[in-house]
Scaffold this motif. Structure first.
Motif: not given
Length: 239
Positions: A23-24, A27, A30-31, A80
């Motif tokens: 997921f990290t 993400l 995607v970011l 992040y």
């Protein structure tokens, strides 16, 4: 008669650091792309309604697009926290003091050069023309400033971004999550497939970069090799 005293205070367990998960990773990607899309839409609207210029077209072509892409991904990597923490051990500069590090770089450079010569000049199964079209170098006026923008974006900024993304994040994550061979081969394959026009050569490059990264436990040697190679490619594009 002595009595044993007991400590009734609770034992505090150390907090476990959050694991870098799929997921990290998703993400982060995607970011990186999502923020570019949002910013691009914003610039396009402002450019069309306020400025009436061709700012959007300039930012979306050639080396300028590489600079924008790298800026967003590097920005996300810094801001992040899970990605920043994950990448921290990879900034190992001590390997640059070891002679074998430069042996890896020289041997890697020779391997990449040999494979590209075979693929492009001997077997003629790949072409570097697509790369030049993607960079859109021909659209530049041959000024000193535009030449430096082209060189810095291709030979400096892009290698930093790609090594952090493909070797640091992708290869590092898959190696820790599964196995070193999974990390090396999957990251190299993704790297190769995203380089249209010469996927075989780029895949071999990805393998070389990933092996050097794994052997040195540092992002710097593969980054240096990547810069040297892209620098050579940039010079050949000009001449």
């Amino acid at each position: 008669m002595s009595t044993l005293s007991t400590n009734s205070e609770p034992v505090l367990k150390p907090k476990k650091k959050k694991e870098f998960t799929y997921f990290t990773l998703l993400l982060f990607i995607v970011l990186g792309f999502g923020l570019q899309i949002i910013a691009g839409i914003g610039v396009a609207i402002y450019d069309d309604e306020v400025m009436g210029s061709n700012m959007t077209g300039i930012l979306l072509e050639g080396p300028y697009a590489l600079l924008v892409d790298a800026a967003f991904f590097l920005g996300v990597a810094v801001l992040y926290r899970p990605v920043r923490r994950f990448l921290k051990p990879m900034w190992n500069v001590s390997v640059l003091k070891e002679g074998k590090t430069y042996v890896y770089i020289v041997v890697g450079f020779l391997i990449v050069a040999a494979v590209q010569y075979v693929m492009l000049s001997f077997l003629n199964v790949e072409s570097a023309d697509q790369q030049q079209k993607d960079l859109n170098q021909g659209s530049f006026n041959q000024t000193l400033l535009s030449s430096w923008i082209f060189f810095i974006s291709v030979a400096v900024i892009t290698p930093i971004k790609e090594e952090l993304l493909y070797r640091g994040v992708l290869c590092g994550f898959l190696t820790k999550r599964h196995h070193v061979l999974v990390g090396i081969f999957v990251s190299a394959l993704v790297f190769g497939l995203l380089h249209i026009g010469f996927p075989i050569t780029a895949t071999v490059m990805g393998l070389v970069f990933a092996i050097i990264y794994y052997r040195t436990k540092s992002i710097f040697p593969s980054m240096i090799l990547h810069m040297l190679w892209n620098g050579l490619v940039s010079i050949t594009v000009f001449f």
